[in-house]
Design an enzyme around this catalytic site. Sequence first.
Site, PDB file in Angstrom:
ATOM      1  N   GLN A  78      -6.290  -1.687   3.440  1.00 17.80           N
ATOM      2  CA  GLN A  78      -5.558  -0.991   4.698  1.00 17.80           C
ATOM      3  C   GLN A  78      -6.093   0.016   5.529  1.00 17.80           C
ATOM      4  O   GLN A  78      -6.696   1.000   4.808  1.00 17.80           O
ATOM      5  CB  GLN A  78      -3.925  -0.724   4.193  1.00 17.80           C
ATOM      6  CG  GLN A  78      -3.358  -0.394   5.539  1.00 17.80           C
ATOM      7  CD  GLN A  78      -1.644   0.049   5.190  1.00 17.80           C
ATOM      8  OE1 GLN A  78      -1.533   1.286   4.803  1.00 17.80           O
ATOM      9  NE2 GLN A  78      -0.947  -0.883   5.358  1.00 17.80           N
ATOM     10  N   CYS A  95       3.296   3.365   9.209  1.00 13.00           N
ATOM     11  CA  CYS A  95       3.609   4.692   8.716  1.00 13.00           C
ATOM     12  C   CYS A  95       4.091   5.695   9.522  1.00 13.00           C
ATOM     13  O   CYS A  95       3.524   5.813  10.515  1.00 13.00           O
ATOM     14  CB  CYS A  95       2.075   5.071   7.908  1.00 13.00           C
ATOM     15  SG  CYS A  95       2.322   6.952   7.122  1.00 13.00           S
ATOM     16  N   PRO A 128       0.814  -1.276   0.135  1.00 15.69           N
ATOM     17  CA  PRO A 128       0.155   0.068  -0.010  1.00 15.69           C
ATOM     18  C   PRO A 128       0.997   1.358   0.126  1.00 15.69           C
ATOM     19  O   PRO A 128       2.026   1.394   1.039  1.00 15.69           O
ATOM     20  CB  PRO A 128      -0.945  -0.148   1.403  1.00 15.69           C
ATOM     21  CG  PRO A 128       0.070  -1.164   2.165  1.00 15.69           C
ATOM     22  CD  PRO A 128       0.678  -1.920   1.283  1.00 15.69           C
ATOM     23  N   MET A 129       0.701   2.267  -0.821  1.00 13.02           N
ATOM     24  CA  MET A 129       1.338   3.215  -0.972  1.00 13.02           C
ATOM     25  C   MET A 129       0.476   4.648  -1.311  1.00 13.02           C
ATOM     26  O   MET A 129      -0.201   4.568  -2.278  1.00 13.02           O
ATOM     27  CB  MET A 129       2.484   3.267  -2.259  1.00 13.02           C
ATOM     28  CG  MET A 129       3.511   2.199  -2.048  1.00 13.02           C
ATOM     29  SD  MET A 129       4.591   1.903  -3.256  1.00 13.02           S
ATOM     30  CE  MET A 129       3.566   0.923  -4.465  1.00 13.02           C
ATOM     31  N   HIS A 166       7.861  -4.602   7.800  1.00 19.19           N
ATOM     32  CA  HIS A 166       8.983  -3.696   7.024  1.00 19.19           C
ATOM     33  C   HIS A 166      10.174  -3.925   7.927  1.00 19.19           C
ATOM     34  O   HIS A 166      10.330  -3.473   9.040  1.00 19.19           O
ATOM     35  CB  HIS A 166       8.449  -2.350   6.837  1.00 19.19           C
ATOM     36  CG  HIS A 166       9.450  -1.220   6.162  1.00 19.19           C
ATOM     37  ND1 HIS A 166       8.722  -0.411   5.475  1.00 19.19           N
ATOM     38  CD2 HIS A 166      10.645  -1.411   5.640  1.00 19.19           C
ATOM     39  CE1 HIS A 166       9.761   0.091   4.920  1.00 19.19           C
ATOM     40  NE2 HIS A 166      10.902  -0.264   5.002  1.00 19.19           N
ATOM     41  N   ARG A 202       8.010   0.212  -4.221  1.00 24.34           N
ATOM     42  CA  ARG A 202       8.261   1.118  -5.202  1.00 24.34           C
ATOM     43  C   ARG A 202       8.863   0.287  -6.525  1.00 24.34           C
ATOM     44  O   ARG A 202       8.620   0.994  -7.681  1.00 24.34           O
ATOM     45  CB  ARG A 202       9.339   2.186  -4.615  1.00 24.34           C
ATOM     46  CG  ARG A 202       8.770   3.250  -3.626  1.00 24.34           C
ATOM     47  CD  ARG A 202       9.931   4.022  -2.940  1.00 24.34           C
ATOM     48  NE  ARG A 202      10.565   2.977  -2.093  1.00 24.34           N
ATOM     49  CZ  ARG A 202      11.755   3.276  -1.434  1.00 24.34           C
ATOM     50  NH1 ARG A 202      12.319   4.630  -1.753  1.00 24.34           N
ATOM     51  NH2 ARG A 202      12.482   2.545  -0.563  1.00 24.34           N
TER      52      ARG A 202
END
Length: 339
Positions: A73, A103, A20-21, A174, A238
Site C-alpha cells: 500500500q 487514511c 493494512p494497519m 471502507h 482489527r
Amino acid sequence: MADKERNHTVLNPARLSVAPMMDWTDRHCRHFHRQITRHALLYTEMVTAPALVRGGAAHLLEYSDPEHPLALQLGGSDPQELAEAARMGAEVGYDEINLNVGCPSDRVQSGTFGAVLMKSAPLVAKCVSAMKNAVDVPVTVKCRIGVDDQNPEDILPDFIARVRDAGCDYLIVHARKAWLQGLSPKENRDIPPLDYELVQRMKARFPDIPMSINGGIDTLSEAEAQIALGLDGVMIGRAAYHRPWDVLSRVDERLFGDAASAKTRSQVVDAMRPYIQAHVDRGGKVHHVTRHMLGLYAGQPGARIWRRVLSERANRPGTGVEVLDQALDLMSQPDSLAG
C-alpha cells in the site's frame, strides 16, 4: 530482493484480505498470519511514495517470500512519484500495488494524501493511470465513501467511475465517511456510521469493477454474507489482528475453496520459532514478533496468561524464543504464574 518468481495464486480481488494497519501489519505480523492462512491477501503498512523515491527508504519494501500473496500500500498524491514507487514495489515482487485514499490522520492530510484525496477524484485518477502505466501487477484503490460534508450518494459514483476509467483493477471501499477535522484516526474507525447498503448499491451500479468492502466486519460469517449480497471480496482489519485464529484459520476452506489449514494453534507457535530465532540472530528482539501473536489464543482457556507472559517477558533483555515455552507451560498450570 530482485525480481521474484511468482509461483502462488492471487485472486483478483481476493475473497478475503487483511487490512493494512499502521504499526500492526509489518513483516513480522504478516509472516505470522501466513502460518494460519495460505490464501488471504496480506497488505503492508502504508508506505509513502516520497519516502521511497526521495527518502532512500527502500528498506521499507523488505519482506520474506512466504508472505505471498502480498500487496504494497502506497500513500502519495504526485502521479509520477507514485508511478516510480509502484515500479519499485513491482520490481521486488509485490503482487498488487494499492493506493491509500482512506487514511484520515493529520500527518497524512498534511502530505495531501489519504482520505483527503476523496475531494480530488480527478487527481486520484491521474495517480492510478500513472501507476498502471508503470507496472504489470494489479493497481487498486482503498477509499472511504466520502469525507466531511460530502454526500456519498453524490460523490462516490463519480469517484468510482473516474478510477475505473483510469484503469483501477479493483476497489476496496471502507463503508464509513472520514471526518478530517474533529475526529481522531481512532474515532474515524468507530464513530462515523457504517453504510454497507451504499457499497452494495455501488457494486450493483458498477458491475464492471471488482469491489471489496471494509469496515466493522468481524467474522467469516459476516464476510460470507457480504459476498452473498454481491460484493467480490471482504477486507477485515482489527478482528483479524486481535483474533487471528477465529478469522483466518478457516478462511481457506470457506472463502477460497481449498482445504482448511491442518495446523493447530500450538503448531503455528512451533512454525514461528525458527523465524523468531532468525530475527534474534540478526539483532532483533523477540517482542518485535511476539507482540503480533498475543491474540492467537483469544477466547481459549489460558488466553490471558499467554498474553501476559508474552507482554511482560518478551521485551526483557536477553529473552529468547524460550518465552513461547514459558507461556505455553504456564497456560497448562495457571496457578503457578507469579510476578
